[in-house]
Write a protein that holds these residues in place. Structure first.
Motif, short mmCIF file in Angstrom:
data_model
loop_
_atom_site.label_atom_id
_atom_site.label_comp_id
_atom_site.label_asym_id
_atom_site.label_seq_id
_atom_site.Cartn_x
_atom_site.Cartn_y
_atom_site.Cartn_z
N GLN A 14 0.86 -1.30 0.02
CA GLN A 14 -0.13 -0.02 0.03
C GLN A 14 1.04 1.09 -0.03
N SER A 48 1.55 5.35 -0.24
CA SER A 48 0.93 6.54 -0.02
C SER A 48 1.97 7.70 0.27
N GLY A 49 1.50 8.89 0.18
CA GLY A 49 2.57 10.06 0.11
C GLY A 49 2.36 10.89 -0.82
N LEU A 80 7.40 9.33 -0.55
CA LEU A 80 6.60 8.24 -0.76
C LEU A 80 6.68 7.10 0.48
N CYS A 119 5.44 2.83 1.30
CA CYS A 119 4.94 1.87 0.94
C CYS A 119 4.98 0.62 2.21
N THR A 130 0.19 5.60 -5.89
CA THR A 130 0.06 6.96 -5.46
C THR A 130 0.29 8.01 -6.17
#
Length: 114
Positions: free
Chosen positions: A4, A6-7, A19, A21, A108
């Motif tokens: 997953q 993000s960022g 970022l 993960c 992302t």
């Protein structure tokens, strides 16, 4: 294995993003990890890789501006990106090959405005 990322977000040229993960379902410390990106109407490309031993490799396009790292205790992969350029605009994916299977996170979005 679940990944997953993000960022991502919108940033002006010259700015920075980190970022992350988060990985689960595997044994993170034995997994080589990568960041890929895919810009609109372009093929997915490898951005950076980090081995289980911490050896790193970067695409020429981000070398000197980005740093890939990992925290095995948190099972998390990072990509610090500095001096971002409009050409860095893409969806960024984390990836691992675990026991001969490829696993991808959902990505992302990073948008760099000029």
């Amino acid at each position: 294995v679940q990944l997953q990322a993000s960022g991502g977000g919108l940033v002006q040229a010259g700015g920075s993003l980190r970022l992350s993960c988060a990985a689960s379902g595997g044994i993170f410390r034995i997994q080589d990890m990568d960041w890929y990106r895919q810009a609109p109407e372009k093929q997915r490309e490898l951005v950076a890789s980090i081995s289980t031993g911490g050896r790193t490799n970067y695409a020429d396009s981000v070398k000197g501006r980005s740093t890939i790292s990992r925290d095995n205790a948190k099972a998390t992969l990072y990509l610090q990106m500095n001096d971002l350029k409009p050409g860095d605009t893409a969806v960024y994916y984390c990836h691992t090959n675990y026991f001969r299977r490829d696993f991808w996170g959902p990505g992302t979005l990073v948008t760099v405005s000029s």
